[in-house]
Scaffold this motif. Structure first.
Motif, PDB file in Angstrom:
ATOM      1  N   LYS A 107      10.254 -15.526  -8.240  1.00 41.12           N
ATOM      2  CA  LYS A 107       9.089 -14.611  -8.634  1.00 41.12           C
ATOM      3  C   LYS A 107       7.981 -15.570  -8.636  1.00 41.12           C
ATOM      4  CE  LYS A 107       8.316 -14.829 -13.984  1.00 41.12           C
ATOM      5  NZ  LYS A 107       7.999 -14.380 -14.201  1.00 41.12           N
ATOM      6  N   ARG A 108       7.134 -14.906  -7.837  1.00 41.17           N
ATOM      7  CA  ARG A 108       5.827 -15.130  -8.529  1.00 41.17           C
ATOM      8  C   ARG A 108       4.909 -14.398  -8.791  1.00 41.17           C
ATOM      9  NH1 ARG A 108       5.149 -17.727  -2.162  1.00 41.17           N
ATOM     10  NH2 ARG A 108       6.461 -18.713  -1.799  1.00 41.17           N
ATOM     11  N   GLU A 109       3.723 -14.824  -9.325  1.00 43.16           N
ATOM     12  CA  GLU A 109       2.742 -13.585  -9.660  1.00 43.16           C
ATOM     13  C   GLU A 109       1.477 -14.056 -10.118  1.00 43.16           C
ATOM     14  OE1 GLU A 109       2.895 -15.065 -14.226  1.00 43.16           O
ATOM     15  OE2 GLU A 109       4.810 -14.218 -13.621  1.00 43.16           O
ATOM     16  N   PHE A 110       0.552 -13.512  -9.860  1.00 46.30           N
ATOM     17  CA  PHE A 110      -0.959 -14.006 -10.723  1.00 46.30           C
ATOM     18  C   PHE A 110      -1.527 -13.106 -11.791  1.00 46.30           C
ATOM     19  CE2 PHE A 110      -0.435 -10.437  -7.061  1.00 46.30           C
ATOM     20  CZ  PHE A 110      -1.310  -9.327  -7.158  1.00 46.30           C
ATOM     21  N   LYS A 111      -2.629 -12.937 -11.966  1.00 47.93           N
ATOM     22  CA  LYS A 111      -3.323 -11.979 -12.921  1.00 47.93           C
ATOM     23  C   LYS A 111      -3.917 -11.311 -12.992  1.00 47.93           C
ATOM     24  CE  LYS A 111      -3.717 -15.830 -16.105  1.00 47.93           C
ATOM     25  NZ  LYS A 111      -4.576 -16.273 -17.396  1.00 47.93           N
ATOM     26  N   SER A 112      -3.952  -9.865 -13.498  1.00 44.63           N
ATOM     27  CA  SER A 112      -4.330  -8.427 -13.355  1.00 44.63           C
ATOM     28  C   SER A 112      -5.145  -8.390 -14.441  1.00 44.63           C
ATOM     29  CB  SER A 112      -3.193  -7.604 -13.202  1.00 44.63           C
ATOM     30  OG  SER A 112      -2.732  -7.389 -14.532  1.00 44.63           O
ATOM     31  N   HIS A 156       1.870   2.680   2.319  1.00 45.80           N
ATOM     32  CA  HIS A 156       2.656   2.560   3.245  1.00 45.80           C
ATOM     33  C   HIS A 156       1.748   1.698   4.746  1.00 45.80           C
ATOM     34  CE1 HIS A 156       6.138   3.211   6.720  1.00 45.80           C
ATOM     35  NE2 HIS A 156       4.853   3.260   7.168  1.00 45.80           N
ATOM     36  N   LYS A 157       0.422   2.115   4.408  1.00 41.13           N
ATOM     37  CA  LYS A 157      -0.108   2.351   5.635  1.00 41.13           C
ATOM     38  C   LYS A 157      -0.657   0.784   5.010  1.00 41.13           C
ATOM     39  CE  LYS A 157      -3.993   3.575   7.456  1.00 41.13           C
ATOM     40  NZ  LYS A 157      -5.641   4.931   7.401  1.00 41.13           N
ATOM     41  N   ALA A 158      -0.918   0.900   3.926  1.00 42.05           N
ATOM     42  CA  ALA A 158      -1.856  -1.056   3.428  1.00 42.05           C
ATOM     43  C   ALA A 158      -0.928  -2.562   3.988  1.00 42.05           C
ATOM     44  CB  ALA A 158      -2.120  -0.961   1.995  1.00 42.05           C
ATOM     45  N   PHE A 159       0.628  -1.944   3.534  1.00 46.20           N
ATOM     46  CA  PHE A 159       1.639  -3.138   4.661  1.00 46.20           C
ATOM     47  C   PHE A 159       2.081  -3.402   5.424  1.00 46.20           C
ATOM     48  CE2 PHE A 159       1.570  -2.934  -1.361  1.00 46.20           C
ATOM     49  CZ  PHE A 159       1.604  -4.802  -1.369  1.00 46.20           C
ATOM     50  N   GLY A 160       1.685  -2.016   5.774  1.00 43.92           N
ATOM     51  CA  GLY A 160       2.707  -2.078   7.253  1.00 43.92           C
ATOM     52  C   GLY A 160       3.992  -2.703   7.029  1.00 43.92           C
ATOM     53  N   ARG A 161       4.616  -1.315   5.868  1.00 39.22           N
ATOM     54  CA  ARG A 161       6.033  -1.563   5.947  1.00 39.22           C
ATOM     55  C   ARG A 161       6.484  -0.186   5.662  1.00 39.22           C
ATOM     56  NH1 ARG A 161       4.211  -7.044   6.145  1.00 39.22           N
ATOM     57  NH2 ARG A 161       5.878  -8.508   6.721  1.00 39.22           N
ATOM     58  N   ALA A 166      -6.356  -1.290  -6.151  1.00 39.39           N
ATOM     59  CA  ALA A 166      -4.914  -1.180  -5.504  1.00 39.39           C
ATOM     60  C   ALA A 166      -5.468  -2.429  -4.139  1.00 39.39           C
ATOM     61  CB  ALA A 166      -4.860   0.411  -4.763  1.00 39.39           C
ATOM     62  N   LYS A 167      -6.301  -2.012  -3.522  1.00 37.94           N
ATOM     63  CA  LYS A 167      -6.723  -3.013  -2.206  1.00 37.94           C
ATOM     64  C   LYS A 167      -6.793  -4.618  -2.844  1.00 37.94           C
ATOM     65  CE  LYS A 167      -9.710   0.728   0.533  1.00 37.94           C
ATOM     66  NZ  LYS A 167     -11.087   0.391   0.787  1.00 37.94           N
ATOM     67  N   ALA A 168      -7.777  -4.282  -3.845  1.00 39.06           N
ATOM     68  CA  ALA A 168      -6.926  -6.419  -4.838  1.00 39.06           C
ATOM     69  C   ALA A 168      -6.034  -6.286  -4.808  1.00 39.06           C
ATOM     70  CB  ALA A 168      -7.745  -6.504  -5.741  1.00 39.06           C
ATOM     71  N   MET A 169      -4.373  -5.401  -5.130  1.00 41.70           N
ATOM     72  CA  MET A 169      -3.548  -5.917  -5.199  1.00 41.70           C
ATOM     73  C   MET A 169      -2.884  -6.240  -4.020  1.00 41.70           C
ATOM     74  SD  MET A 169      -0.300  -4.728  -5.165  1.00 41.70           S
ATOM     75  CE  MET A 169       0.015  -2.946  -5.427  1.00 41.70           C
ATOM     76  N   VAL A 170      -3.192  -5.516  -3.336  1.00 41.11           N
ATOM     77  CA  VAL A 170      -2.452  -5.419  -1.658  1.00 41.11           C
ATOM     78  C   VAL A 170      -2.705  -6.705  -0.913  1.00 41.11           C
ATOM     79  CG1 VAL A 170      -1.716  -4.398   0.851  1.00 41.11           C
ATOM     80  CG2 VAL A 170      -2.042  -2.746  -1.549  1.00 41.11           C
ATOM     81  N   ARG A 216      -9.719   0.672  -9.616  1.00 37.15           N
ATOM     82  CA  ARG A 216      -9.834   1.452  -9.682  1.00 37.15           C
ATOM     83  C   ARG A 216      -9.334   1.966  -8.123  1.00 37.15           C
ATOM     84  NH1 ARG A 216     -10.568   5.853 -13.324  1.00 37.15           N
ATOM     85  NH2 ARG A 216     -11.707   7.506 -11.648  1.00 37.15           N
ATOM     86  N   GLY A 217      -9.487   3.501  -7.887  1.00 38.49           N
ATOM     87  CA  GLY A 217      -8.419   3.436  -6.147  1.00 38.49           C
ATOM     88  C   GLY A 217      -7.515   3.724  -6.279  1.00 38.49           C
ATOM     89  N   TRP A 218      -6.384   3.728  -6.832  1.00 42.41           N
ATOM     90  CA  TRP A 218      -4.918   3.996  -7.275  1.00 42.41           C
ATOM     91  C   TRP A 218      -4.161   5.353  -6.523  1.00 42.41           C
ATOM     92  CZ3 TRP A 218      -2.112  -0.691  -8.024  1.00 42.41           C
ATOM     93  CH2 TRP A 218      -2.487  -2.164  -7.962  1.00 42.41           C
TER      94      TRP A 218
END
Length: 241
Positions: A31-36, A91-96, A42-46, A83-85
């Motif tokens: 497991k890896r993680e970062f603080k939200s 799919h498009k943002a990750f390319g998978r 959504a863009k920042a999460m990706v 915001r922005g979710w």
């Protein structure tokens, strides 16, 4: 040959929470993680997930999102993030190829052992989902009216625990469990989330889940792993996603 190719797919599971975003692959199981925070988009999460996993190999992605989901996209903005979710194309943002479900449902899938199960996530908010004989039913109990003009989440979410103290919070959890048993008639309830361990001894027909079950649920979305039913019929299949 197609089935073999599918079986070799590596899955990245992403558990998006109000305090942390956690990631794991079915290959590494690390497991890896970062603080939200309330400003996380959504863009920042990706972007942060890509940076955190740039040395990992994965082919498909599962995301547990803290809110309602339709056709693999968030239906509404989250209550505890930025915001922005809503409508974001992961799919498009990750390319998978990416499957997105409610975060409580993803943990419920990883916790399921057959029959009629109600899952409640006692974390920053209140997650909820049911699985009935393998059929998945994401739910939004958190913001329904409960008492005194406040919601279920106001009483048994993290803010309610902080505001009212552990003793009164536990009484509210017991009351909510009693009401939901009467209304939904589950065979058993699984309690997950970061505050589940503050319950003490769980009531009858209630057991604790493990936060790692969210990752297991993410893997199962792509057919990795099974679900033990605890019955003589063997495995309980998840019939819809």
């Amino acid at each position: 040959m197609v089935q073999k190719a599918k079986s070799r797919r590596r899955v990245l599971a992403i558990d998006v929470g109000g305090s942390h975003v956690k990631v794991m692959t079915d290959k590494k199981r690390v497991k890896r993680e970062f603080k939200s925070d309330p400003d996380l988009s959504a863009k920042a999460m990706v972007r942060q997930v890509k940076a955190l996993t740039n040395d990992w190999s994965y082919d498909v992605i599962s995301i547990g999102y803290p809110g309602p989901v339709v056709h693999n996209r968030p239906l509404a903005e989250p209550h505890n993030l930025g915001r922005g979710w809503a409508g974001f194309d992961f799919h498009k943002a990750f390319g998978r190829p990416t499957k997105v479900v409610n975060d409580a449902l993803m943990q419920a899938i990883g916790s399921y052992r057959g029959g009629r199960m109600l899952f409640l996530g006692l974390g920053t908010g209140l997650g909820s989902a049911m699985i009935v004989d393998g059929a998945l039913a994401p739910m939004e109990i958190a913001h329904l009216p409960y008492r005194n003009g406040k919601t279920f989440e106001d009483y048994i979410g993290a803010a309610g625990l902080k505001r009212r103290g552990k003793k009164r919070w536990r009484k509210s959890v017991d009351d909510v469990l009693e009401r939901l048993f009467a209304a939904l008639q589950p065979d058993y309830v699984v309690l997950g989330g970061g505050n589940a361990d503050k319950i003490g001894k769980p009531p009858r027909k209630v057991r604790f889940g493990h936060n790692a079950n969210a990752f297991e649920g993410g893997f199962r979305l792509w057919g990795k792993g099974g679900t033990k039913s605890g019955t003589r019929r063997g495995k309980a299949e998840l019939t819809t996603y």
